[in-house]
Design a protein around this motif. Sequence first.
Motif, PDB file in Angstrom:
ATOM      1  N   UNK A 299       0.805  -1.223   0.000  1.00  0.00           N
ATOM      2  CA  UNK A 299       0.000   0.000   0.000  1.00  0.00           C
ATOM      3  C   UNK A 299       0.831   1.262   0.000  1.00  0.00           C
ATOM      4  N   UNK A 300       2.068   1.158   0.467  1.00  0.00           N
ATOM      5  CA  UNK A 300       2.961   2.318   0.504  1.00  0.00           C
ATOM      6  C   UNK A 300       3.950   2.331  -0.659  1.00  0.00           C
ATOM      7  N   UNK A 301       3.616   1.593  -1.724  1.00  0.00           N
ATOM      8  CA  UNK A 301       4.521   1.488  -2.863  1.00  0.00           C
ATOM      9  C   UNK A 301       4.869   2.859  -3.438  1.00  0.00           C
ATOM     10  N   UNK A 302       3.894   3.768  -3.500  1.00  0.00           N
ATOM     11  CA  UNK A 302       4.146   5.081  -4.081  1.00  0.00           C
ATOM     12  C   UNK A 302       4.589   6.112  -3.042  1.00  0.00           C
ATOM     13  N   UNK A 303       4.658   5.693  -1.771  1.00  0.00           N
ATOM     14  CA  UNK A 303       5.079   6.615  -0.717  1.00  0.00           C
ATOM     15  C   UNK A 303       6.528   6.349  -0.322  1.00  0.00           C
ATOM     16  N   UNK A 304       7.424   6.616  -1.241  1.00  0.00           N
ATOM     17  CA  UNK A 304       8.849   6.447  -0.971  1.00  0.00           C
ATOM     18  C   UNK A 304       9.294   7.508   0.035  1.00  0.00           C
ATOM     19  N   UNK A 305      10.251   7.153   0.875  1.00  0.00           N
ATOM     20  CA  UNK A 305      10.763   8.089   1.887  1.00  0.00           C
ATOM     21  C   UNK A 305      11.451   9.271   1.207  1.00  0.00           C
ATOM     22  N   UNK A 306      10.620  10.278   0.845  1.00  0.00           N
ATOM     23  CA  UNK A 306      11.135  11.369   0.024  1.00  0.00           C
ATOM     24  C   UNK A 306      12.058  12.309   0.796  1.00  0.00           C
ATOM     25  N   UNK A 307      11.982  12.313   2.150  1.00  0.00           N
ATOM     26  CA  UNK A 307      12.867  13.202   2.905  1.00  0.00           C
ATOM     27  C   UNK A 307      14.337  12.889   2.617  1.00  0.00           C
ATOM     28  N   UNK A 308      14.657  11.595   2.641  1.00  0.00           N
ATOM     29  CA  UNK A 308      16.044  11.205   2.378  1.00  0.00           C
ATOM     30  C   UNK A 308      16.417  11.453   0.919  1.00  0.00           C
ATOM     31  N   UNK A 309      15.459  11.254   0.021  1.00  0.00           N
ATOM     32  CA  UNK A 309      15.737  11.504  -1.393  1.00  0.00           C
ATOM     33  C   UNK A 309      16.052  12.974  -1.607  1.00  0.00           C
ATOM     34  N   UNK A 310      15.269  13.861  -0.986  1.00  0.00           N
ATOM     35  CA  UNK A 310      15.506  15.298  -1.117  1.00  0.00           C
ATOM     36  C   UNK A 310      16.874  15.675  -0.560  1.00  0.00           C
ATOM     37  N   UNK A 311      17.274  15.002   0.527  1.00  0.00           N
ATOM     38  CA  UNK A 311      18.567  15.305   1.146  1.00  0.00           C
ATOM     39  C   UNK A 311      19.739  14.741   0.343  1.00  0.00           C
ATOM     40  N   UNK A 312      19.496  13.717  -0.461  1.00  0.00           N
ATOM     41  CA  UNK A 312      20.590  13.061  -1.180  1.00  0.00           C
ATOM     42  C   UNK A 312      20.668  13.416  -2.666  1.00  0.00           C
ATOM     43  N   UNK A 313      19.506  13.707  -3.287  1.00  0.00           N
ATOM     44  CA  UNK A 313      19.550  13.878  -4.735  1.00  0.00           C
ATOM     45  C   UNK A 313      19.977  15.282  -5.129  1.00  0.00           C
ATOM     46  N   UNK A 314      20.225  15.457  -6.391  1.00  0.00           N
ATOM     47  CA  UNK A 314      20.589  16.729  -6.992  1.00  0.00           C
ATOM     48  C   UNK A 314      20.140  16.683  -8.447  1.00  0.00           C
ATOM     49  N   UNK A 315      20.081  17.841  -9.118  1.00  0.00           N
ATOM     50  CA  UNK A 315      19.584  17.842 -10.498  1.00  0.00           C
ATOM     51  C   UNK A 315      20.232  16.806 -11.407  1.00  0.00           C
ATOM     52  N   UNK A 316      21.511  16.479 -11.151  1.00  0.00           N
ATOM     53  CA  UNK A 316      22.200  15.503 -11.997  1.00  0.00           C
ATOM     54  C   UNK A 316      21.625  14.097 -11.850  1.00  0.00           C
ATOM     55  N   UNK A 317      20.957  13.827 -10.717  1.00  0.00           N
ATOM     56  CA  UNK A 317      20.429  12.481 -10.478  1.00  0.00           C
ATOM     57  C   UNK A 317      18.902  12.420 -10.547  1.00  0.00           C
ATOM     58  N   UNK A 318      18.255  13.496 -10.989  1.00  0.00           N
ATOM     59  CA  UNK A 318      16.796  13.491 -11.115  1.00  0.00           C
ATOM     60  C   UNK A 318      16.315  12.333 -11.994  1.00  0.00           C
ATOM     61  N   UNK A 319      17.114  11.957 -12.949  1.00  0.00           N
ATOM     62  CA  UNK A 319      16.731  10.919 -13.909  1.00  0.00           C
ATOM     63  C   UNK A 319      16.342   9.618 -13.220  1.00  0.00           C
ATOM     64  N   UNK A 320      17.034   9.266 -12.131  1.00  0.00           N
ATOM     65  CA  UNK A 320      16.751   8.018 -11.421  1.00  0.00           C
ATOM     66  C   UNK A 320      16.287   8.236  -9.980  1.00  0.00           C
ATOM     67  N   UNK A 321      16.406   9.465  -9.477  1.00  0.00           N
ATOM     68  CA  UNK A 321      16.124   9.720  -8.062  1.00  0.00           C
ATOM     69  C   UNK A 321      14.792  10.425  -7.816  1.00  0.00           C
ATOM     70  N   UNK A 322      14.317  11.181  -8.776  1.00  0.00           N
ATOM     71  CA  UNK A 322      13.107  11.972  -8.567  1.00  0.00           C
ATOM     72  C   UNK A 322      11.882  11.067  -8.496  1.00  0.00           C
ATOM     73  N   UNK A 323      11.132  11.138  -7.382  1.00  0.00           N
ATOM     74  CA  UNK A 323       9.935  10.321  -7.188  1.00  0.00           C
ATOM     75  C   UNK A 323       8.715  11.230  -7.024  1.00  0.00           C
TER      76      UNK A 323
END
Length: 315
Positions: free
Chosen positions: A242-266
């Motif tokens: 049920x939480x398949x689309x609720x990825x822990x976005x806080x950590x993603x925001x803290x780790x990703x950058x525009x260069x990794x949006x291709x695989x990191x942006x959820x």
Amino acid sequence: MKAKERDVSLKRKPFKKVMSQIYTDRQLYIMLIPFLLFYALFVYKPMWGLQVAFKDYNIFKGMSGSEWVDFKNFQAVFGNPYFFRILRNTLLISFYSLVFSFPMPIILALLLNEVRNKKFKGTIQTFTYLPYFISAVVVCGMVTSFLSPSTGIVNIILDKLGFDKVYFLSKPQYFRTIFILQAIWQNTGYSSIVYIAALGGIDMELYDAAKVDGCGRWKQMLHVTLPGLLPTIVTLFIINVGNVLNVNYEKIILLYQPATYETADVINSYVYRLGIEQSNYGVSTAMGLFNSAVGFVLVYIANKMSNKINGTGLW
């Protein structure tokens, strides 16, 4: 008249019985009040704001003053050129989490169940539980430090081994692996508590009967321990689906950058950028509503399948 009075008295008896039971357990119901208030104020009351998904919301006009736009926000969501990219990333990260992260607490619980030395078992449990209580900001800071291209321990080791240093967090192909590994490290120990508790509820006579039948430790685990854990595993699996689309976005925001949006942006990180950074509240709410609707459908399907396959489910 007597027949009517008799019917009324029969109807009153169950009500009196229920009220009597509530009064008997009144202390438990009083303890339940804070949780009911929490859900009423922070879960159900905010659902009133879902109408923003159908409005051209303006913070100065407020909820009632903003104009209705029907499904235009949803058209903007599905017509967004990045929609399928973020949906793909969300599904892939969630799928990898289910495949690699979900079994780890079960494996840890099974391993700890076989340990007979209580001090060693307690030490392992403590060390595996501790990472869960570290904040997401600190964890992401540790990951960034470890993977630093100049001073990170990973790149120092690579350099000593004769390999080129790599700026891992700027490479899209490494992001999902990094995200899944840090999630496993932080959550495995704490998530295993549920399975360890479930193991404590398995009847020891089943193990004695298995020993009498000649089962070793491995077969006992296969034929006694795992079946005993199955209801817990199924319940938690359905919740995770049920939480398949609720990825822990806080950590993603803290780790990703525009260069990794291709695989990191959820989905959730994109909603954050739309709603907070771009103030596009209508579209971000529409995307969040789509997220919740898909989660509900997935839980329903997973529960139906579970009930049909092994007779275990949430309802």
